[in-house]
Design a protein around this motif. Structure first.
Motif: not given
Length: 147
Positions: A13-14, A16, A19, A22, A64
């Motif tokens: 994931i990024d 952030e 996220n 997820l 980010k």
């Protein structure tokens, strides 16, 4: 890594905070494939989210555009999770500061305790480890599962 056979999954994931949902959903889904109880599944999910959040907030200063990688190994006797970042490394002395906590795996309100993430993970997971190799930092956690 153990010589047990099993299944592996890698998520990226990024950096952030939004996220982490997820990752939480993926971890929850994998946990339901095991004999972990619903309370244990909640606790594992909480621990993974805490460590991913820590990577974003502390390794990357909530900036980010950086990657956080989550590896999951579903082995015969345990679930093993590796959360990796390429930011600032953890002060490993923080791992020695274990504090007993009253965290209810079924009550998300008891999870909201800023600054207690590592203590939560130490109390809810069976084993933890931290490794820095080159510019990669990895927090490794495992949870035993019944056969």
């Amino acid at each position: 890594m153990s010589d047990e056979t099993g299944h592996s999954l890698k998520l990226q994931i990024d950096s952030e905070l939004s996220n982490t949902a997820l990752v939480a959903m993926a971890v929850r889904g994998l946990c339901t494939m095991t004999t972990l109880s619903p309370v244990e599944v909640n606790r594992v999910e909480l621990c993974i989210v805490e460590i991913v959040n820590n990577a974003i907030e502390h390794a990357y200063d909530s900036e980010k555009g950086h990657k956080v990688e989550v590896g999951v190994d579903l082995l015969q006797s345990k679930l093993q999770f590796t959360v990796s970042d390429w930011g600032k490394s953890l002060d490993e002395s923080k791992l020695d500061e274990k504090e007993e906590l009253d965290v209810d795996g079924d009550n998300p309100a008891s999870w909201l305790c800023s600054g207690r993430g590592l203590s939560i993970v130490q109390n809810l997971m069976d084993q933890i480890d931290y490794q820095s190799e080159g510019d990669k930092n990895s927090f490794i956690m495992s949870k035993q599962i019944r056969e």
